[in-house]
Design a protein around this motif. Structure first.
Motif, short mmCIF file in Angstrom:
data_model
loop_
_atom_site.label_atom_id
_atom_site.label_comp_id
_atom_site.label_asym_id
_atom_site.label_seq_id
_atom_site.Cartn_x
_atom_site.Cartn_y
_atom_site.Cartn_z
N ASN A 7 -26.39 40.73 66.32
CA ASN A 7 -25.85 39.51 66.85
C ASN A 7 -26.05 38.33 66.06
N GLY A 8 -27.10 38.13 65.51
CA GLY A 8 -27.55 37.02 64.71
C GLY A 8 -26.54 37.39 63.33
N THR A 9 -26.45 38.26 62.77
CA THR A 9 -25.80 38.44 61.39
C THR A 9 -24.41 38.08 61.85
N THR A 10 -23.84 38.58 63.22
CA THR A 10 -22.19 38.43 63.37
C THR A 10 -21.90 36.87 63.78
N SER A 11 -22.87 36.38 64.03
CA SER A 11 -22.90 34.83 64.44
C SER A 11 -22.79 34.23 63.15
N ASN A 12 -23.82 34.51 62.17
CA ASN A 12 -23.98 33.91 60.91
C ASN A 12 -22.43 34.12 60.13
N HIS A 13 -22.03 35.14 60.20
CA HIS A 13 -20.83 35.69 59.65
C HIS A 13 -19.61 34.71 60.13
N ASP A 37 -16.15 37.12 46.23
CA ASP A 37 -15.16 38.35 46.39
C ASP A 37 -14.81 38.23 48.09
N ASP A 38 -13.61 38.27 48.42
CA ASP A 38 -13.11 38.05 49.76
C ASP A 38 -13.80 38.78 50.68
N SER A 39 -14.36 40.00 50.41
CA SER A 39 -14.96 41.07 51.31
C SER A 39 -16.42 40.53 51.38
N ASN A 40 -16.96 39.81 50.94
CA ASN A 40 -18.45 39.29 50.99
C ASN A 40 -18.65 37.70 51.23
N LEU A 41 -18.67 37.35 52.48
CA LEU A 41 -19.03 36.13 53.02
C LEU A 41 -20.32 35.39 52.57
#
Length: 50
Positions: A7-13, A37-41
């Protein structure tokens, strides 16, 4: 990995995605930012002029 970590990773993204959209819609003078790279935020290219 625990669900808390996921969830933390998702929130950061989501935050990074929103910030990139904001910079695209409302550019700041003397500053440019975008994804390498558009695939790496998590990998950004930043240019500061001044």
């Amino acid at each position: 990995m625990s669900s808390k970590g996921v969830n933390g990773t998702t929130s950061n993204h989501l935050i990074l995605k929103r910030q990139l959209q904001e910079l695209t819609k409302h550019p700041v003078e003397g500053f440019s930012a975008g994804l390498v790279d558009d695939s790496n935020l998590l990998e950004w290219e930043v240019l500061i002029i001044g």
